[in-house]
Design a protein around this motif. Structure first.
Motif, PDB file in Angstrom:
ATOM      1  N   ASN A 271       0.806  -1.219   0.000  1.00  0.00           N
ATOM      2  CA  ASN A 271       0.000   0.000   0.000  1.00  0.00           C
ATOM      3  C   ASN A 271       0.844   1.275   0.000  1.00  0.00           C
ATOM      4  OD1 ASN A 271      -2.481  -1.409   0.058  1.00  0.00           O
ATOM      5  ND2 ASN A 271      -2.282  -1.709   2.269  1.00  0.00           N
ATOM      6  N   LYS A 272       2.126   1.135   0.333  1.00  0.00           N
ATOM      7  CA  LYS A 272       3.005   2.309   0.354  1.00  0.00           C
ATOM      8  C   LYS A 272       3.487   2.701  -1.038  1.00  0.00           C
ATOM      9  CE  LYS A 272       4.945   1.447   4.958  1.00  0.00           C
ATOM     10  NZ  LYS A 272       6.213   1.164   5.695  1.00  0.00           N
ATOM     11  N   PHE A 273       3.275   1.822  -2.023  1.00  0.00           N
ATOM     12  CA  PHE A 273       3.852   2.047  -3.346  1.00  0.00           C
ATOM     13  C   PHE A 273       2.784   2.080  -4.436  1.00  0.00           C
ATOM     14  CE2 PHE A 273       6.820  -0.479  -0.747  1.00  0.00           C
ATOM     15  CZ  PHE A 273       7.866   0.428  -0.649  1.00  0.00           C
ATOM     16  N   ASP A 274       3.169   2.612  -5.577  1.00  0.00           N
ATOM     17  CA  ASP A 274       2.351   2.543  -6.784  1.00  0.00           C
ATOM     18  C   ASP A 274       2.891   1.424  -7.665  1.00  0.00           C
ATOM     19  OD1 ASP A 274       0.517   4.808  -6.509  1.00  0.00           O
ATOM     20  OD2 ASP A 274       2.328   6.034  -6.574  1.00  0.00           O
ATOM     21  N   ILE A 275       1.991   0.780  -8.401  1.00  0.00           N
ATOM     22  CA  ILE A 275       2.409  -0.231  -9.369  1.00  0.00           C
ATOM     23  C   ILE A 275       2.602   0.456 -10.724  1.00  0.00           C
ATOM     24  CG2 ILE A 275       1.747  -2.333 -10.587  1.00  0.00           C
ATOM     25  CD1 ILE A 275       0.219  -3.191  -8.116  1.00  0.00           C
ATOM     26  N   ALA A 276       3.745   0.211 -11.337  1.00  0.00           N
ATOM     27  CA  ALA A 276       4.051   0.817 -12.635  1.00  0.00           C
ATOM     28  C   ALA A 276       4.696  -0.225 -13.541  1.00  0.00           C
ATOM     29  CB  ALA A 276       4.982   2.011 -12.456  1.00  0.00           C
ATOM     30  N   ARG A 277       4.749   0.078 -14.831  1.00  0.00           N
ATOM     31  CA  ARG A 277       5.372  -0.844 -15.770  1.00  0.00           C
ATOM     32  C   ARG A 277       6.590  -0.200 -16.421  1.00  0.00           C
ATOM     33  NH1 ARG A 277       2.655  -4.821 -20.383  1.00  0.00           N
ATOM     34  NH2 ARG A 277       4.145  -6.500 -19.973  1.00  0.00           N
ATOM     35  N   VAL A 278       7.635  -1.001 -16.582  1.00  0.00           N
ATOM     36  CA  VAL A 278       8.866  -0.500 -17.202  1.00  0.00           C
ATOM     37  C   VAL A 278       8.654  -0.392 -18.710  1.00  0.00           C
ATOM     38  CG1 VAL A 278      11.319  -0.915 -17.583  1.00  0.00           C
ATOM     39  CG2 VAL A 278      10.275  -1.525 -15.383  1.00  0.00           C
ATOM     40  N   MET A 279       8.776   0.828 -19.223  1.00  0.00           N
ATOM     41  CA  MET A 279       8.556   1.089 -20.640  1.00  0.00           C
ATOM     42  C   MET A 279       9.855   1.085 -21.443  1.00  0.00           C
ATOM     43  SD  MET A 279       5.324   1.367 -20.406  1.00  0.00           S
ATOM     44  CE  MET A 279       4.766   1.984 -21.999  1.00  0.00           C
ATOM     45  N   ALA A 280      10.972   1.459 -20.791  1.00  0.00           N
ATOM     46  CA  ALA A 280      12.262   1.508 -21.477  1.00  0.00           C
ATOM     47  C   ALA A 280      13.376   1.398 -20.449  1.00  0.00           C
ATOM     48  CB  ALA A 280      12.400   2.793 -22.284  1.00  0.00           C
ATOM     49  N   VAL A 281      14.521   0.860 -20.892  1.00  0.00           N
ATOM     50  CA  VAL A 281      15.697   0.731 -20.036  1.00  0.00           C
ATOM     51  C   VAL A 281      16.865   1.426 -20.713  1.00  0.00           C
ATOM     52  CG1 VAL A 281      17.320  -0.867 -18.953  1.00  0.00           C
ATOM     53  CG2 VAL A 281      14.899  -1.456 -19.087  1.00  0.00           C
ATOM     54  N   HIS A 282      17.543   2.315 -19.986  1.00  0.00           N
ATOM     55  CA  HIS A 282      18.711   3.025 -20.503  1.00  0.00           C
ATOM     56  C   HIS A 282      19.845   2.891 -19.497  1.00  0.00           C
ATOM     57  CE1 HIS A 282      16.102   4.754 -23.552  1.00  0.00           C
ATOM     58  NE2 HIS A 282      15.303   5.193 -22.595  1.00  0.00           N
TER      59      HIS A 282
ATOM     60  N   TYR B 128      17.619  -7.220 -11.991  1.00  0.00           N
ATOM     61  CA  TYR B 128      17.324  -5.841 -12.397  1.00  0.00           C
ATOM     62  C   TYR B 128      16.062  -5.819 -13.266  1.00  0.00           C
ATOM     63  CZ  TYR B 128      21.964  -4.428 -10.795  1.00  0.00           C
ATOM     64  OH  TYR B 128      23.063  -4.162 -10.016  1.00  0.00           O
ATOM     65  N   PRO B 129      15.359  -4.697 -13.297  1.00  0.00           N
ATOM     66  CA  PRO B 129      14.143  -4.617 -14.131  1.00  0.00           C
ATOM     67  C   PRO B 129      14.458  -4.727 -15.618  1.00  0.00           C
ATOM     68  CG  PRO B 129      14.188  -2.850 -12.486  1.00  0.00           C
ATOM     69  CD  PRO B 129      15.555  -3.465 -12.489  1.00  0.00           C
ATOM     70  N   ALA B 130      13.548  -5.334 -16.347  1.00  0.00           N
ATOM     71  CA  ALA B 130      13.616  -5.415 -17.804  1.00  0.00           C
ATOM     72  C   ALA B 130      12.397  -4.703 -18.376  1.00  0.00           C
ATOM     73  CB  ALA B 130      13.633  -6.876 -18.252  1.00  0.00           C
ATOM     74  N   VAL B 131      12.464  -4.356 -19.644  1.00  0.00           N
ATOM     75  CA  VAL B 131      11.299  -3.776 -20.305  1.00  0.00           C
ATOM     76  C   VAL B 131      10.132  -4.754 -20.184  1.00  0.00           C
ATOM     77  CG1 VAL B 131      10.344  -3.003 -22.511  1.00  0.00           C
ATOM     78  CG2 VAL B 131      12.701  -2.461 -21.923  1.00  0.00           C
ATOM     79  N   GLY B 132       8.973  -4.258 -19.763  1.00  0.00           N
ATOM     80  CA  GLY B 132       7.807  -5.114 -19.580  1.00  0.00           C
ATOM     81  C   GLY B 132       7.568  -5.522 -18.147  1.00  0.00           C
ATOM     82  N   ASP B 133       8.554  -5.305 -17.285  1.00  0.00           N
ATOM     83  CA  ASP B 133       8.386  -5.658 -15.875  1.00  0.00           C
ATOM     84  C   ASP B 133       7.350  -4.763 -15.198  1.00  0.00           C
ATOM     85  OD1 ASP B 133       9.797  -7.859 -14.771  1.00  0.00           O
ATOM     86  OD2 ASP B 133      11.704  -6.818 -15.044  1.00  0.00           O
ATOM     87  N   TRP B 134       6.630  -5.339 -14.239  1.00  0.00           N
ATOM     88  CA  TRP B 134       5.788  -4.570 -13.331  1.00  0.00           C
ATOM     89  C   TRP B 134       6.593  -4.344 -12.059  1.00  0.00           C
ATOM     90  CZ3 TRP B 134       1.342  -2.457 -14.940  1.00  0.00           C
ATOM     91  CH2 TRP B 134       0.717  -3.020 -16.061  1.00  0.00           C
ATOM     92  N   VAL B 135       6.615  -3.110 -11.570  1.00  0.00           N
ATOM     93  CA  VAL B 135       7.450  -2.773 -10.426  1.00  0.00           C
ATOM     94  C   VAL B 135       6.658  -1.979  -9.386  1.00  0.00           C
ATOM     95  CG1 VAL B 135       9.582  -2.757 -11.773  1.00  0.00           C
ATOM     96  CG2 VAL B 135       8.261  -0.631 -11.529  1.00  0.00           C
ATOM     97  N   LEU B 136       7.176  -1.997  -8.163  1.00  0.00           N
ATOM     98  CA  LEU B 136       6.648  -1.141  -7.095  1.00  0.00           C
ATOM     99  C   LEU B 136       7.509   0.110  -7.045  1.00  0.00           C
ATOM    100  CD1 LEU B 136       6.059  -3.776  -4.274  1.00  0.00           C
ATOM    101  CD2 LEU B 136       4.373  -2.820  -5.846  1.00  0.00           C
TER     102      LEU B 136
END
Length: 339
Positions: free
Chosen positions: A4-15, A46-54
């Motif tokens: 509940n402390k975080f928002d769910i987001a999706r990784v759109m690009a990795v640089h 590490y996150p990849a493109v397409g990952d769902w993250v907090l």
């Protein structure tokens, strides 16, 4: 961790060390929290493109921090190019992989088998897209499709042309809102042009193929997630000249299923299908039931996968031992300083 402390987001690009994530409203620049960086054992952490993250968002959603990666439905990866033996992440949470091969000099069943092994290992549905259908006649197209169905009879194969747009409607019909697709294939096969055609305008830069050898040049240099008007999502990936796989036992078993079935008839349970007595696989190759080239590719991929995996595990063990040594040295140093 309190979700509940975080928002769910999706990784759109990795640089490299930074990311672009989307919280359902905006694309926002993001960095990893230090704890993720220091606790990571390999690239898989590490996150990849397409990952769902907090993530947490700051400054009116202009900056964000990634705290954790949510469990992945699928993870597409390969061996890093060159001599280094490690995983390179391609994309996460993919539903369907579009493997693109052109019907000119790029067409290669052995390379296709490598892509299929990688995709199947990740539990992703493969679809083969045969580009440049305008370059050959209907009989030639049918022959190419028949060659592919010779190794996987039920595989969905769609010939198309970016030039005259034939077959594009059949590809668009495959796109389901909310699902994620990725484009895989060598440079120059038409992946980026196809993506532009799916978008409906030339958003991404394309490059021509060298005439002398049909070799492609990289147009896509990074991976990014694009949302189409139909609400399906597509990840374009850079062309892959080198496709090494390891830890792909499931993928190999699925793509070379007829060889796996034959191996059950071998005289010895631990048969390597090389030169053992009573090998049903070698006998099938001699009789023409399995093609020599397909058999050789199977053996090559099995050996590669075993070698890379052994080297990878050895490296991880050495890194672990080195880490323990560092901790021991630091502990002794602190003890001396406290005396």
């Amino acid at each position: 961790m309190d979700l509940n402390k975080f928002d769910i987001a999706r990784v759109m690009a990795v640089h490299k060390d930074s990311y672009i994530i989307n919280n359902g409203k905006n694309d926002v620049f993001a960095e990893l929290i230090g704890k993720m960086v220091f606790s990571a054992d390999s690239s898989i952490d590490y996150p990849a493109v397409g990952d769902w993250v907090l993530a947490t968002f700051f400054d009116k959603n202009t900056f964000s921090i990634i705290h954790n990666i949510l469990p992945r439905k699928s993870l597409l990866k390969r061996k890093t190019p060159g001599k280094k033996i490690a995983f390179q992440l391609i994309a996460a949470n993919i539903d369907v992989a579009f493997i693109v091969q052109s019907m000119d000099a790029d067409f290669n069943l052995r390379r296709l088998e490598r892509y299929l092994v990688m995709v199947k290992e990740s539990n992703i549905k493969p679809v083969v897209l045969l580009s440049k259908s305008d370059l050959i006649d209907a009989e030639g197209i049918a022959n190419r499709v028949a060659e592919i169905h010779g190794i996987m009879p039920l595989l969905d194969v769609k010939p198309f042309s970016n030039e005259n747009e034939s077959g594009l409607n059949k590809i668009k019909a495959l796109l389901v809102p909310g699902q994620t697709y990725c484009l895989l294939g060598s440079s120059g096969v038409g992946k980026t042009t196809l993506l532009n055609n799916l978008i409906g305008e030339s958003v991404f830069t394309t490059k021509t193929v060298r005439e002398k050898d049909s070799k492609g040049r990289h147009a896509t240099t990074s991976r990014q997630l694009i949302t189409l008007d139909c609400k399906a999502m597509v990840i374009d990936t850079p062309g892959m000249r080198e496709l090494g796989n390891f830890s792909v036992e499931i993928g190999i078993d699925e793509i070379f299923s007829e060889i796996i079935e034959l191996s059950k008839q071998c005289q010895f349970n631990d048969c390597n299908h090389a030169n053992e007595k009573g090998c049903a696989v070698i006998e099938a190759v001699k009789k023409g039931q399995v093609s020599e080239k397909r058999y050789q590719n199977y053996i090559k991929m099995k050996k590669e996968s075993a070698y890379y995996e052994m080297s990878y595990l050895e490296k991880k063990q050495k890194d672990k031992q080195f880490g323990k040594l560092c901790k021991t040295v630091m502990k002794h140093k602190r003890n001396r300083e406290n005396k």
